[in-house]
Design an enzyme around this catalytic site. Structure first.
Site, PDB file in Angstrom:
ATOM      1  CG  LEU A   1     -37.794 -11.031-103.777  1.00 13.25           C
ATOM      2  CD1 LEU A   1     -36.388 -11.449-104.181  1.00 13.25           C
ATOM      3  CD2 LEU A   1     -37.993  -9.549-104.007  1.00 13.25           C
TER       4      LEU A   1
ATOM      5  CB  CYS B   1     -32.643 -16.493 -98.757  1.00 12.96           C
ATOM      6  SG  CYS B   1     -32.782 -14.735 -99.102  1.00 12.96           S
TER       7      CYS B   1
HETATM    8  N1  LIG Z   1     -32.169 -11.595-101.710  1.00 14.83           N
HETATM    9  C1  LIG Z   1     -33.262 -12.337-101.662  1.00 14.83           C
HETATM   10  O1  LIG Z   1     -33.523 -13.156-102.525  1.00 14.83           O
HETATM   11  C2  LIG Z   1     -34.218 -12.177-100.509  1.00 14.83           C
HETATM   12  C3  LIG Z   1     -35.521 -12.726-100.627  1.00 14.83           C
HETATM   13  C4  LIG Z   1     -36.395 -12.559 -99.557  1.00 14.83           C
HETATM   14  C5  LIG Z   1     -35.971 -11.921 -98.403  1.00 14.83           C
HETATM   15  N2  LIG Z   1     -34.714 -11.428 -98.310  1.00 14.83           N
HETATM   16  C6  LIG Z   1     -34.321 -10.736 -97.089  1.00 14.83           C
HETATM   17  O2  LIG Z   1     -34.388  -9.332 -97.351  1.00 14.83           O
HETATM   18  C7  LIG Z   1     -33.335  -8.650 -96.647  1.00 14.83           C
HETATM   19  C8  LIG Z   1     -32.475  -7.881 -97.639  1.00 14.83           C
HETATM   20  O3  LIG Z   1     -31.835  -8.814 -98.472  1.00 14.83           O
HETATM   21  P1  LIG Z   1     -31.046  -8.349 -99.773  1.00 14.83           P
HETATM   22  O4  LIG Z   1     -30.622  -9.578-100.472  1.00 14.83           O
HETATM   23  O5  LIG Z   1     -31.844  -7.332-100.486  1.00 14.83           O
HETATM   24  O6  LIG Z   1     -29.777  -7.643 -99.083  1.00 14.83           O
HETATM   25  P2  LIG Z   1     -28.673  -6.719 -99.791  1.00 14.83           P
HETATM   26  O7  LIG Z   1     -27.444  -6.952 -99.022  1.00 14.83           O
HETATM   27  O8  LIG Z   1     -28.700  -6.944-101.260  1.00 14.83           O
HETATM   28  O9  LIG Z   1     -29.202  -5.235 -99.533  1.00 14.83           O
HETATM   29  C9  LIG Z   1     -29.249  -4.629 -98.279  1.00 14.83           C
HETATM   30  C10 LIG Z   1     -29.040  -3.131 -98.476  1.00 14.83           C
HETATM   31  O10 LIG Z   1     -29.287  -2.472 -97.231  1.00 14.83           O
HETATM   32  C11 LIG Z   1     -28.394  -1.379 -97.149  1.00 14.83           C
HETATM   33  N3  LIG Z   1     -28.320  -0.925 -95.751  1.00 14.83           N
HETATM   34  C12 LIG Z   1     -27.654  -1.470 -94.716  1.00 14.83           C
HETATM   35  N4  LIG Z   1     -27.856  -0.732 -93.599  1.00 14.83           N
HETATM   36  C13 LIG Z   1     -28.681   0.282 -93.939  1.00 14.83           C
HETATM   37  C14 LIG Z   1     -29.260   1.371 -93.224  1.00 14.83           C
HETATM   38  N5  LIG Z   1     -29.052   1.533 -91.933  1.00 14.83           N
HETATM   39  N6  LIG Z   1     -30.043   2.239 -93.900  1.00 14.83           N
HETATM   40  C15 LIG Z   1     -30.268   2.081 -95.231  1.00 14.83           C
HETATM   41  N7  LIG Z   1     -29.748   1.063 -95.956  1.00 14.83           N
HETATM   42  C16 LIG Z   1     -28.963   0.186 -95.323  1.00 14.83           C
HETATM   43  C17 LIG Z   1     -27.091  -1.944 -97.699  1.00 14.83           C
HETATM   44  O11 LIG Z   1     -26.200  -0.910 -98.078  1.00 14.83           O
HETATM   45  C18 LIG Z   1     -27.604  -2.756 -98.874  1.00 14.83           C
HETATM   46  O12 LIG Z   1     -27.638  -1.988-100.060  1.00 14.83           O
HETATM   47  C19 LIG Z   1     -32.581  -9.736 -95.875  1.00 14.83           C
HETATM   48  O13 LIG Z   1     -33.119  -9.832 -94.579  1.00 14.83           O
HETATM   49  C20 LIG Z   1     -32.898 -10.985 -96.658  1.00 14.83           C
HETATM   50  O14 LIG Z   1     -32.838 -12.148 -95.860  1.00 14.83           O
HETATM   51  C21 LIG Z   1     -33.829 -11.534 -99.339  1.00 14.83           C
END
Ligand SMILES: NC(=O)c1ccc[n+]([C@@H]2O[C@H](COP(=O)([O-])OP(=O)(O)OC[C@H]3O[C@@H](n4cnc5c(N)ncnc54)[C@H](O)[C@@H]3O)[C@@H](O)[C@H]2O)c1
Length: 430
Positions: free
Chosen positions: A152, A260
């Protein structure tokens, strides 16, 4: 939508976790969403959404009875077989992916043949294999493992989730869990890439690296256009009509940002290096991107001379429109470079100011766009928010002290800016 659907757990309620929770709930699943951030879970329980993403708050509200929020895993493990891991994997100081949040989730997984860890977080290729090894060492070998990377885009995340270009599901050997994940996505009708875990992990990294490469490529073409008198907008149109190339990600500007691309490109380069391969191309992609952010400073200096004591308005801060995400935003580098040159920067963003001030508390932020224009010797369009594209340039010219407008996204109408008596300069457009 209809029919009984598999309940799921979502671990990590950030951009990916909340959008996945809302998307799967829209498709009819009961969703058990877990985050260790108590304040965030408290907000969500009250019906407030802690991030800005178009349509997300409405979807969560619509599915209120179907999405359950918790700070512990118990309810998710009790109710769901598939536990989607969506925790952050930010860069370490060394530039590799920091897997500490992923590892904490791995530790907390139950030794159960009826559960599967479904990895949505972006992880280095090889992570799935080592997690499965850890499961075996911990007596949890029966726990299934599936890689299901997320593609996404922030700003249109929910629409992307519900209308993906493809769904990638990686598992090693026959897997009930991979079948169940495929079934969850089936109503979306997207092409399915069912593959092994390592290949699924690499697909995600390679896709982001390729898109970043396309951006750095067109930015270098833009820079050469500036030297040679060509117009990168015309060039990108002519190049992008080639079916083999395609028109997307050929917009020249002040470099890619976001959480990302920056971290995934660096993580892939270092993954290669750690495995004994020097990924030369990605080294250049990263370097071009870093230099591209800084070229704006040189453009300003060409018009203003020394930047010491000048007032520069930054229009937009978020790394792209329709998000409040400031991770990796080009605006941060630009603001820091301008401050280092002695300029006074005043910035405005319709949505991301609060997030920006968390990262750069010293940034002077205006409450409205007029505040960033007032008395500015020059302004730079950093983020192409619709509100900023609709600016009244005659009023802007009256408010500014100087005349320079740098269009860092080639998104403004040069004629409208010039008609207001201002000097327009874009990226690679002559
Ligand atoms: N943001 C994007 O556009 C996007 C798109 C594709 C993939 N990704 C990947 O998806 C993953 C998440 O990205 P994001 O942007 O959503 O990150 P984010 O930082 O917005 O969210 C991560 C969440 O995980 C929580 N967290 C941390 N440790 C935890 C645990 N042990 N148990 C439960 N919750 C916990 C944090 O409190 C936070 O709310 C990353 O690996 C990122 O590379 C992100």
């Amino acid at each position: 939508m209809n029919g009984p659907r598999e309940p799921i757990g979502v671990i990590g309620a950030g951009y990916v976790g909340l959008v996945s929770a809302a998307g799967f709930a829209d498709l009819g699943s009961e969703v058990f969403c877990v985050d260790i951030d108590e304040a965030k879970i408290e907000l969500l329980r009250r019906g407030e959404v802690p991030i800005y993403e178009p349509g997300l708050a409405e979807s969560i509200e619509r599915n209120r009875g179907r999405i359950h929020f918790s700070t512990t895993l118990d309810q998710a493990i009790g109710a769901a077989r598939l536990l989607f891991v969506c925790v952050g994997t930010p860069p370490t100081y060394a530039g590799d992916a920091d897997l500490s949040a992923v590892n904490a989730v791995v530790e907390a997984m139950p030794a159960s043949a009826n559960h599967a860890l479904v990895m949505k977080s972006t992880v280095p290729c090889g992570t799935g294999r080592s997690i499965q090894r850890i499961f075996a060492e911990q007596g949890k070998a029966a726990l299934a493992y599936v890689s299901c990377p997320e593609f996404l885009k922030e700003g249109s995340a929910l629409a992307d989730f519900l209308g993906p270009d493809r769904v990638v599901v990686g598992a090693d050997g026959d897997s009930w869990a991979a079948d169940a994940v495929c079934a969850l996505y089936e109503p979306l009708g997207a092409p399915l890439v069912r593959t092994d875990v390592a290949s699924a992990e690499m697909i995600k990294l390679a896709a982001n690296a390729f898109l970043a490469t396309k951006i750095s490529f067109i930015n270098e073409i833009a820079n050469v256009c500036e030297e040679t008198g060509a117009n990168v907008l015309e060039v990108a149109r002519g190049v992008g009509l080639d079916e083999r190339i395609g028109p997307k990600f050929l917009s020249a500007g002040i470099g890619y940002g976001g959480s990302c691309f920056t971290k995934d490109v660096s993580a892939l380069k270092l993954l290669a290096a750690n495995s004994g391969y020097h990924f030369q191309l990605l080294g250049s992609v990263i370097e071009v991107n870093e230099l591209q952010k800084r070229r704006v400073v040189a453009k300003l200096a060409r018009h203003l001379g020394s930047l010491a004591g000048t007032r520069i308005g930054l229009l937009g801060l978020a790394f792209k429109p329709n998000t409040d995400d400031m991770r990796g935003a080009s605006s941060l580098v630009l603001a820091a470079r301008l401050a280092a040159e002695g300029a006074h920067v005043r910035a405005y963003d319709p949505v991301a100011t609060e997030e920006a001030l968390k990262v750069m508390p010293e940034l002077d932020c205006a409450e409205d766009v007029e505040g960033a224009l007032e008395g500015a010797d020059a302004v730079v369009l950093v983020t192409e928010w619709p509100e900023l594209l609709a600016l009244d340039w005659a009023a802007a010219a009256a408010a500014m002290a100087g005349k320079v407008v740098i269009d860092g996204r080639n998104a403004l109408d040069p004629a409208a800016v010039r008609a207001a008596g201002l000097i327009y300069e874009g990226i690679g457009v002559g």
